[in-house]
Design an enzyme around this catalytic site. Structure first.
Site, mmCIF file in Angstrom:
data_model
loop_
_atom_site.group_PDB
_atom_site.id
_atom_site.type_symbol
_atom_site.label_atom_id
_atom_site.label_comp_id
_atom_site.label_asym_id
_atom_site.label_seq_id
_atom_site.Cartn_x
_atom_site.Cartn_y
_atom_site.Cartn_z
ATOM 1 N N GLY A 197 24.476 -38.392 50.920
ATOM 2 C CA GLY A 197 23.770 -39.664 51.067
ATOM 3 C C GLY A 197 22.421 -39.479 51.709
ATOM 4 O O GLY A 197 22.291 -38.772 52.705
ATOM 5 N N LYS A 214 34.942 -52.785 61.960
ATOM 6 C CA LYS A 214 34.646 -52.166 63.255
ATOM 7 C C LYS A 214 35.694 -52.538 64.297
ATOM 8 O O LYS A 214 36.077 -51.714 65.130
ATOM 9 C CB LYS A 214 33.252 -52.580 63.702
ATOM 10 C CG LYS A 214 32.154 -52.091 62.766
ATOM 11 C CD LYS A 214 30.806 -52.713 63.077
ATOM 12 C CE LYS A 214 29.736 -52.232 62.109
ATOM 13 N NZ LYS A 214 28.425 -52.858 62.353
#
Length: 433
Positions: free
Chosen positions: A13, A207
């Site tokens: 990435g 998260k």
């Protein structure tokens, strides 16, 4: 003496975060070597589009074959910042099977299938680090994973999405509507063209699952998180909250219940104006920890952005590289407690309820009776004239409750909605404290 072999690093990435990681690695080679004791050689970067210009990055490093890159002989560390579940999961598992330690910022993958990654790392004897997955540059994973393991964490509360905090902060300070501020956030680059993951709480929920797993040494996945976004929060809600002494924040909250179960949720929440989290402004993130012995701790800083997130990624790179040099592995999964997740309807909270009613004798008594029927105790009521209705004909009520179970509170709200005296939509939010 023959110099020690450099450690080979592959990067998956090269977007906003990946490009910053690559540039900092290429520019800081001598500094990183001094910190690790070996040189870190970035040997390849997988990208989707080879033709895209990437200033400061040698095009010879680029490849569009990620599978080939992680399969190269002698790769020591693989950094994954491509996002998404697949092909990221397959590439990470292949890297570990080949003997490479992995550094990832992939919150979605960790929240959905973290145990699989942990098990693969343990089987291969390699590291899995992911500091950048939760709150950008803020060091919160390592404190939970290492620094506080001698204590007992009882609650973790956090503002872990910068987009929603920016929106709610602007609504608070400027009195703007949700739609107005969302459009501004998109113009400034704080919100995506499709902001669903942020404004519906999905990003924060991933998260929260990671934080709860670490804090309570139990497996918590995305499906365990009770999630609600901010799209229904109005400027009137924000103004009323301020008058009551609160600030509305999208709060991720993980708590240990008296019965040893874990509650995990993401909700727009009224936070007392004197609470440290109430003063976190703009696109910043903050995580507030409560523990048995250390007491209250708060971590705050940039929760997103290329350079801040790259800082967290590279911190993990250095740690994993040092482990590699010493021939050791860092901490693995800690799920020994295996605590159950509290059923959502049994989670206790204080609540804020706002509703429009006919301004007639006996209405408040009927509302109080409905609350009492479901064991919900009222702490305070604020009444004002209903905008748009003749004086004395309509009222807007803002009610704060004592702690009640979610299921009981929702049943009371359904009861209120059926009353003919209730003339407008009912707003229901959690209250922290």
């Amino acid at each position: 003496m023959t110099p020690a072999r450099p450690l080979k690093v592959a990067l998956l990435g090269c977007g906003v975060v990946g490009s910053q990681v690559a540039r900092q690695m290429l520019e800081g080679g001598d500094e990183f070597q001094a910190r690790v004791g070996r040189r870190l050689d970035l040997v390849g970067i997988s990208v989707r589009n080879l033709a895209k210009d990437r200033p400061g990055i040698d095009a010879a490093l680029l490849t569009d074959d990620a599978a080939e890159l992680v399969a190269r002989k002698g790769i020591d560390l693989v950094i994954e910042v491509m996002g998404g579940v697949e092909p990221a999961r397959s590439l990470i598992l292949a890297a570990m099977a080949g003997g490479a330690s992995v550094i990832t910022a992939n919150k979605q993958l960790l929240a959905q299938d973290g145990p699989t990654l942990y098990e693969a790392a343990a089987e291969a004897g390699v590291d899995l680090y992911y500091e950048a997955a939760v709150a950008g540059a803020i060091p919160i994973i390592r404190p939970l994973r290492e620094s506080l393991v001698g204590d007992e964490v009882t609650a973790v509360k956090g503002i872990v999405n910068g987009t929603t905090n920016f929106i709610l902060d602007k609504m608070t300070t400027e009195g703007s509507s949700f739609d107005e501020v969302l459009a501004e956030a998109q113009r400034l680059g704080y919100a995506e063209d499709d902001p669903t993951a942020d404004v519906e709480g999905l990003d924060a929920a991933a998260k929260a699952a990671i934080l709860a797993s670490l804090a309570f040494h139990s497996r918590v996945n995305l499906d365990d998180v009770d999630c609600e976004g901010i799209t229904t929060v109005t400027a009137d809600d924000v103004a009323t909250a301020a008058e009551l002494g609160y600030v509305i924040k999208l709060l991720a909250r993980c708590a240990l219940a008296p019965d040893n179960s874990i509650s995990v949720g993401v909700h727009p929440t009224l936070v007392p104006a004197n609470h440290p989290l109430a003063n976190v402004s703009g696109a910043f993130n903050a995580v507030f920890i409560e523990s048995r012995h250390a007491g209250q701790l708060m971590f705050m800083g940039p929760g997103a952005g290329g350079a801040p997130t790259a800082s967290a990624v590279l911190g993990d790179v250095i740690t994993a590289a040092r482990n590699r040099v010493r021939g050791v592995a860092g901490p693995g999964e800690s799920s020994y407690s295996a605590r159950p997740v509290t059923p959502r309807n049994l989670v206790p909270s204080r609540f804020y309820v706002a509703l429009s009613v006919d301004d007639e004798p006996g209405v408040l008594a009927k509302i109080a009776a409905s609350f009492a029927r479901y064991q919900v105790s009222i702490q305070a009521v604020r009444q004002e004239s209903e905008p748009g209705r003749p004086l004395g004909q309509g009222a807007r009520l803002a009610i704060l409750t004592h702690a009640a179970r979610v299921g009981d509170m929702k049943a009371a709200v359904e009861d209120l909605a059926a009353m003919p005296e209730v003339t407008g939509g009912i707003t229901l939010m959690r209250v922290e404290g």
